[in-house]
Design a protein around this motif. Structure first.
Motif, PDB file in Angstrom:
ATOM      1  N   GLY A   7       0.834  -1.208   0.000  1.00 54.83           N
ATOM      2  CA  GLY A   7       0.000   0.000   0.000  1.00 54.83           C
ATOM      3  C   GLY A   7       0.862   1.250   0.000  1.00 54.83           C
ATOM      4  N   SER A   9       1.474   3.833  -1.624  1.00 56.16           N
ATOM      5  CA  SER A   9       1.095   5.213  -1.963  1.00 56.16           C
ATOM      6  C   SER A   9       0.207   5.873  -0.916  1.00 56.16           C
ATOM      7  CB  SER A   9       0.376   5.233  -3.311  1.00 56.16           C
ATOM      8  OG  SER A   9      -0.800   4.470  -3.199  1.00 56.16           O
ATOM      9  N   PHE A  11      -1.202   7.418   2.827  1.00 57.74           N
ATOM     10  CA  PHE A  11      -0.751   8.540   3.670  1.00 57.74           C
ATOM     11  C   PHE A  11       0.444   8.125   4.542  1.00 57.74           C
ATOM     12  CE2 PHE A  11      -2.042  10.848   7.830  1.00 57.74           C
ATOM     13  CZ  PHE A  11      -1.252  11.945   7.559  1.00 57.74           C
ATOM     14  N   ILE A  12       0.254   7.090   5.339  1.00 54.51           N
ATOM     15  CA  ILE A  12       1.330   6.665   6.246  1.00 54.51           C
ATOM     16  C   ILE A  12       2.460   6.013   5.450  1.00 54.51           C
ATOM     17  CG2 ILE A  12       1.907   5.078   8.137  1.00 54.51           C
ATOM     18  CD1 ILE A  12      -0.983   5.431   9.155  1.00 54.51           C
ATOM     19  N   ARG A  32      -2.043  -0.686  -6.147  1.00 57.12           N
ATOM     20  CA  ARG A  32      -2.988  -1.448  -6.961  1.00 57.12           C
ATOM     21  C   ARG A  32      -2.920  -1.048  -8.421  1.00 57.12           C
ATOM     22  NH1 ARG A  32      -8.591  -1.437  -3.771  1.00 57.12           N
ATOM     23  NH2 ARG A  32      -7.728   0.488  -2.944  1.00 57.12           N
ATOM     24  N   LYS A  39      -1.414   8.159  -7.578  1.00 56.15           N
ATOM     25  CA  LYS A  39      -0.923   7.171  -6.626  1.00 56.15           C
ATOM     26  C   LYS A  39       0.602   7.070  -6.620  1.00 56.15           C
ATOM     27  CE  LYS A  39      -4.862   5.662  -5.100  1.00 56.15           C
ATOM     28  NZ  LYS A  39      -5.233   5.678  -3.694  1.00 56.15           N
ATOM     29  N   LEU A  60      -4.635  -6.876  -2.437  1.00 56.22           N
ATOM     30  CA  LEU A  60      -4.792  -7.681  -1.219  1.00 56.22           C
ATOM     31  C   LEU A  60      -5.639  -8.919  -1.445  1.00 56.22           C
ATOM     32  CD1 LEU A  60      -5.409  -4.814   1.366  1.00 56.22           C
ATOM     33  CD2 LEU A  60      -3.415  -6.319   1.267  1.00 56.22           C
ATOM     34  N   THR A  79       1.202  -2.229   5.373  1.00 55.56           N
ATOM     35  CA  THR A  79       0.317  -1.111   5.762  1.00 55.56           C
ATOM     36  C   THR A  79      -1.015  -1.150   5.025  1.00 55.56           C
ATOM     37  OG1 THR A  79       0.743   0.632   4.104  1.00 55.56           O
ATOM     38  CG2 THR A  79       2.436   0.311   5.778  1.00 55.56           C
ATOM     39  N   SER A 122      -1.241  -2.013  12.458  1.00 58.85           N
ATOM     40  CA  SER A 122      -2.578  -2.233  12.993  1.00 58.85           C
ATOM     41  C   SER A 122      -3.123  -0.868  13.396  1.00 58.85           C
ATOM     42  CB  SER A 122      -2.525  -3.217  14.160  1.00 58.85           C
ATOM     43  OG  SER A 122      -3.815  -3.488  14.616  1.00 58.85           O
ATOM     44  N   TYR A 158     -15.037  -0.536  10.194  1.00 58.36           N
ATOM     45  CA  TYR A 158     -13.587  -0.347   9.985  1.00 58.36           C
ATOM     46  C   TYR A 158     -12.824  -0.880  11.196  1.00 58.36           C
ATOM     47  CZ  TYR A 158      -9.030   1.860  10.105  1.00 58.36           C
ATOM     48  OH  TYR A 158      -7.675   2.065  10.230  1.00 58.36           O
ATOM     49  N   LYS A 162      -9.962  -3.973  11.417  1.00 59.36           N
ATOM     50  CA  LYS A 162      -8.599  -3.905  11.966  1.00 59.36           C
ATOM     51  C   LYS A 162      -8.431  -4.878  13.141  1.00 59.36           C
ATOM     52  CE  LYS A 162      -5.826  -1.505  10.627  1.00 59.36           C
ATOM     53  NZ  LYS A 162      -4.883  -1.792   9.494  1.00 59.36           N
ATOM     54  N   VAL A 188      -4.013   9.688  12.738  1.00 56.64           N
ATOM     55  CA  VAL A 188      -2.724  10.196  12.269  1.00 56.64           C
ATOM     56  C   VAL A 188      -2.926  11.549  11.571  1.00 56.64           C
ATOM     57  CG1 VAL A 188      -0.698   9.675  10.875  1.00 56.64           C
ATOM     58  CG2 VAL A 188      -1.934   7.821  12.005  1.00 56.64           C
ATOM     59  N   SER A 200      -8.283   9.947   7.805  1.00 55.76           N
ATOM     60  CA  SER A 200      -8.026  10.369   9.191  1.00 55.76           C
ATOM     61  C   SER A 200      -7.841  11.875   9.332  1.00 55.76           C
ATOM     62  CB  SER A 200      -6.807   9.644   9.779  1.00 55.76           C
ATOM     63  OG  SER A 200      -5.622  10.008   9.119  1.00 55.76           O
TER      64      SER A 200
HETATM   65  P1  NDP Z   1      -4.662   5.435   3.047  1.00 54.31           P
HETATM   66  O1  NDP Z   1      -6.090   5.367   2.675  1.00 54.31           O
HETATM   67  O2  NDP Z   1      -3.905   6.642   2.706  1.00 54.31           O
HETATM   68  O3  NDP Z   1      -3.908   4.153   2.504  1.00 54.31           O
HETATM   69  C1  NDP Z   1      -4.493   2.903   2.474  1.00 54.31           C
HETATM   70  C2  NDP Z   1      -3.699   2.039   1.547  1.00 54.31           C
HETATM   71  O4  NDP Z   1      -4.294   0.729   1.497  1.00 54.31           O
HETATM   72  C3  NDP Z   1      -3.666   2.573   0.137  1.00 54.31           C
HETATM   73  O5  NDP Z   1      -2.324   2.648  -0.253  1.00 54.31           O
HETATM   74  C4  NDP Z   1      -4.419   1.526  -0.682  1.00 54.31           C
HETATM   75  O6  NDP Z   1      -3.784   1.202  -1.894  1.00 54.31           O
HETATM   76  C5  NDP Z   1      -4.272   0.296   0.174  1.00 54.31           C
HETATM   77  N1  NDP Z   1      -5.365  -0.634  -0.127  1.00 54.31           N
HETATM   78  C6  NDP Z   1      -6.663  -0.530   0.211  1.00 54.31           C
HETATM   79  N2  NDP Z   1      -7.336  -1.579  -0.285  1.00 54.31           N
HETATM   80  C7  NDP Z   1      -6.448  -2.343  -0.955  1.00 54.31           C
HETATM   81  C8  NDP Z   1      -6.515  -3.559  -1.690  1.00 54.31           C
HETATM   82  N3  NDP Z   1      -7.663  -4.228  -1.851  1.00 54.31           N
HETATM   83  N4  NDP Z   1      -5.376  -4.055  -2.245  1.00 54.31           N
HETATM   84  C9  NDP Z   1      -4.205  -3.403  -2.113  1.00 54.31           C
HETATM   85  N5  NDP Z   1      -4.076  -2.255  -1.429  1.00 54.31           N
HETATM   86  C10 NDP Z   1      -5.185  -1.738  -0.854  1.00 54.31           C
HETATM   87  O7  NDP Z   1      -4.634   5.157   4.623  1.00 54.31           O
HETATM   88  P2  NDP Z   1      -3.596   5.412   5.774  1.00 54.31           P
HETATM   89  O8  NDP Z   1      -2.253   5.708   5.281  1.00 54.31           O
HETATM   90  O9  NDP Z   1      -4.251   6.328   6.711  1.00 54.31           O
HETATM   91  O10 NDP Z   1      -3.593   3.958   6.461  1.00 54.31           O
HETATM   92  C11 NDP Z   1      -2.572   3.019   6.240  1.00 54.31           C
HETATM   93  C12 NDP Z   1      -2.678   1.941   7.287  1.00 54.31           C
HETATM   94  O11 NDP Z   1      -2.610   2.520   8.580  1.00 54.31           O
HETATM   95  C13 NDP Z   1      -3.984   1.151   7.255  1.00 54.31           C
HETATM   96  O12 NDP Z   1      -3.685  -0.181   7.566  1.00 54.31           O
HETATM   97  C14 NDP Z   1      -4.786   1.796   8.377  1.00 54.31           C
HETATM   98  O13 NDP Z   1      -5.742   0.913   8.903  1.00 54.31           O
HETATM   99  C15 NDP Z   1      -3.695   2.105   9.380  1.00 54.31           C
HETATM  100  N6  NDP Z   1      -4.015   3.160  10.325  1.00 54.31           N
HETATM  101  C16 NDP Z   1      -4.302   4.425   9.888  1.00 54.31           C
HETATM  102  C17 NDP Z   1      -4.570   5.417  10.809  1.00 54.31           C
HETATM  103  C18 NDP Z   1      -4.866   6.824  10.403  1.00 54.31           C
HETATM  104  O14 NDP Z   1      -5.308   7.601  11.252  1.00 54.31           O
HETATM  105  N7  NDP Z   1      -4.626   7.228   9.179  1.00 54.31           N
HETATM  106  C19 NDP Z   1      -4.578   5.143  12.260  1.00 54.31           C
HETATM  107  C20 NDP Z   1      -4.227   3.798  12.597  1.00 54.31           C
HETATM  108  C21 NDP Z   1      -3.961   2.857  11.658  1.00 54.31           C
HETATM  109  P3  NDP Z   1      -4.037   1.925  -3.307  1.00 54.31           P
HETATM  110  O15 NDP Z   1      -3.583   3.320  -3.075  1.00 54.31           O
HETATM  111  O16 NDP Z   1      -3.156   1.194  -4.243  1.00 54.31           O
HETATM  112  O17 NDP Z   1      -5.483   1.834  -3.592  1.00 54.31           O
END
Ligand code: NDP
Length: 318
Positions: A7, A9, A11-12, A32, A39, A60, A79, A122, A158, A162, A188, A200
């Motif tokens: 993942g 691209s 945010f985190i 993806r 992205k 995924l 992630t 997580s 959601y 998790k 975050v 977020s």
């Molecule tokens: P983003 O929405 O910015 O990123 C989510 C990522 O997941 C994207 O890169 C997306 O890929 C990927 N993704 C989603 N579905 C699929 C799939 N079916 N197959 C492949 N890739 C997939 O979210 P964040 O950066 O905020 O979150 C990243 C992680 O951190 C997650 O696991 C989230 O649960 C966790 N988290 C986030 C928090 C927050 O406040 N932001 C707090 C705590 C945990 P693509 O771009 O290619 O679609």
């Protein structure tokens, strides 16, 4: 060393990729759709990307999708997981990609002897959502687990995704003897590297756009601390178990006040979204995170960074 970020691209993940490149790693990032400039363009602009960043297409929900990218990596940062609160079909849109996706990535890791450690993103979502009472004296720590039944009854899909994903990950790694460290960040904040607003930071954008604040309590942490915690959890051999990541817990009324103090000319609402009593606050332990060398950037700085980033990207106009 070669490492993988799933993942890549997001945010985190974008910050994890940036800091890994800065620390000299060769990074394989999965996305993806590698042909979507929204992205990937921001990743190619990172220092070191030209020399040491490789993009891989992976989904995924596609069995074996991560096999080739993980093969030969020393570390894997998982992630990728959908982050959305409003969905039509929670099972298909959130739970399956989170749970089956995590197992899919871990299965690839189990097949690749090069992988020395997996770092799993997580969430506090897998920690704090259960029937235990919450009040300002309660300190949520790494021994807490969210309760799937509580999440189902409260329709917290959601959060359920998790919770189930982390539980499935622990079961898998214990059975297959994989070394995994888990990070559990709260909400975050901080600057976005990617062009689009992620879930977020939306509550912050809503508040600065003058909407009534949510009757909700969130912990907050800076995205740079989250990214560094991931890399330190991989590099520090003695790191183990879970790590909560939180700089401050506050009710959204207090979040609105901090934003009002930082930006006094903005029309920030002093109204809550409902008339119910304010949800109670609680504490989140910072003790264990200190052992990862994280000092936690103050929330005021995270908020300034994000507001300035919104301005720079013309997401807000003031
Ligand atoms: P983003 O929405 O910015 O990123 C989510 C990522 O997941 C994207 O890169 C997306 O890929 C990927 N993704 C989603 N579905 C699929 C799939 N079916 N197959 C492949 N890739 C997939 O979210 P964040 O950066 O905020 O979150 C990243 C992680 O951190 C997650 O696991 C989230 O649960 C966790 N988290 C986030 C928090 C927050 O406040 N932001 C707090 C705590 C945990 P693509 O771009 O290619 O679609």
């Amino acid at each position: 060393k070669v490492v993988c970020v799933t993942g890549g691209s997001g945010f985190i993940a974008s910050w994890i990729v940036k800091f890994l490149l800065q620390r000299g790693y060769t990074v394989r990032a999965t996305v993806r759709d590698p042909s979507n400039p929204k992205k990937v363009d921001h990743l190619f602009k990172l220092d070191g990307a030209k020399e040491r960043l490789q993009l891989f297409k992976a989904d995924l929900l596609e069995q074996g999708s991560f096999d080739t990218v993980v093969e030969g990596c020393d570390g894997v940062f998982h992630t990728a997981s959908p982050v959305r609160c409003v969905v039509d079909n929670p099972q298909a849109e959130l739970i399956d990609p989170a749970v089956k996706g995590t197992l899919n990535v871990l299965r690839s890791c189990a097949k690749s002897p090069s992988v020395k450690r997996v770092v799993l993103t997580s969430s506090i979502a897998a920690v704090a959502y259960n029937t235990r009472p919450k009040n300002p004296e309660v300190i949520v720590n790494e021994t807490w687990f969210s309760d799937p039944d509580f999440c189902r009854e409260s329709q917290l899909w959601y959060i359920l995704s998790k919770t189930l994903a982390e539980a499935a990950a622990w079961e898998f790694v214990n059975e297959h003897k994989i070394d995994m460290v888990v990070l559990n960040p709260t909400m975050v904040a901080g600057p976005l590297l990617q062009p689009e607003v992620n879930e977020s930071v939306q509550p912050i954008l809503d508040i600065i756009n003058g909407k009534p604040f949510q009757n909700y309590v969130y912990g907050w942490v800076n995205v740079k601390d989250v990214a560094n915690a991931h890399i330190n959890a991989y590099e520090i051999a003695s790191a183990s178990g879970r790590y909560l990541l939180c700089e401050r817990v506050l009710h959204c009324s207090e979040l609105a006040k901090v934003l009002r103090d930082l930006y006094p000319t903005l029309q920030i609402s002093d109204k809550c979204e409902n008339d119910e009593p304010y949800k109670p606050k609680y504490q989140i332990s910072k003790e264990k995170a200190k052992s990862l060398g994280i000092e936690f950037i103050p929330l005021e700085i995270s908020l300034k960074e994000i507001v300035e980033c919104f301005k720079g990207k013309k997401i807000v106009d003031f």
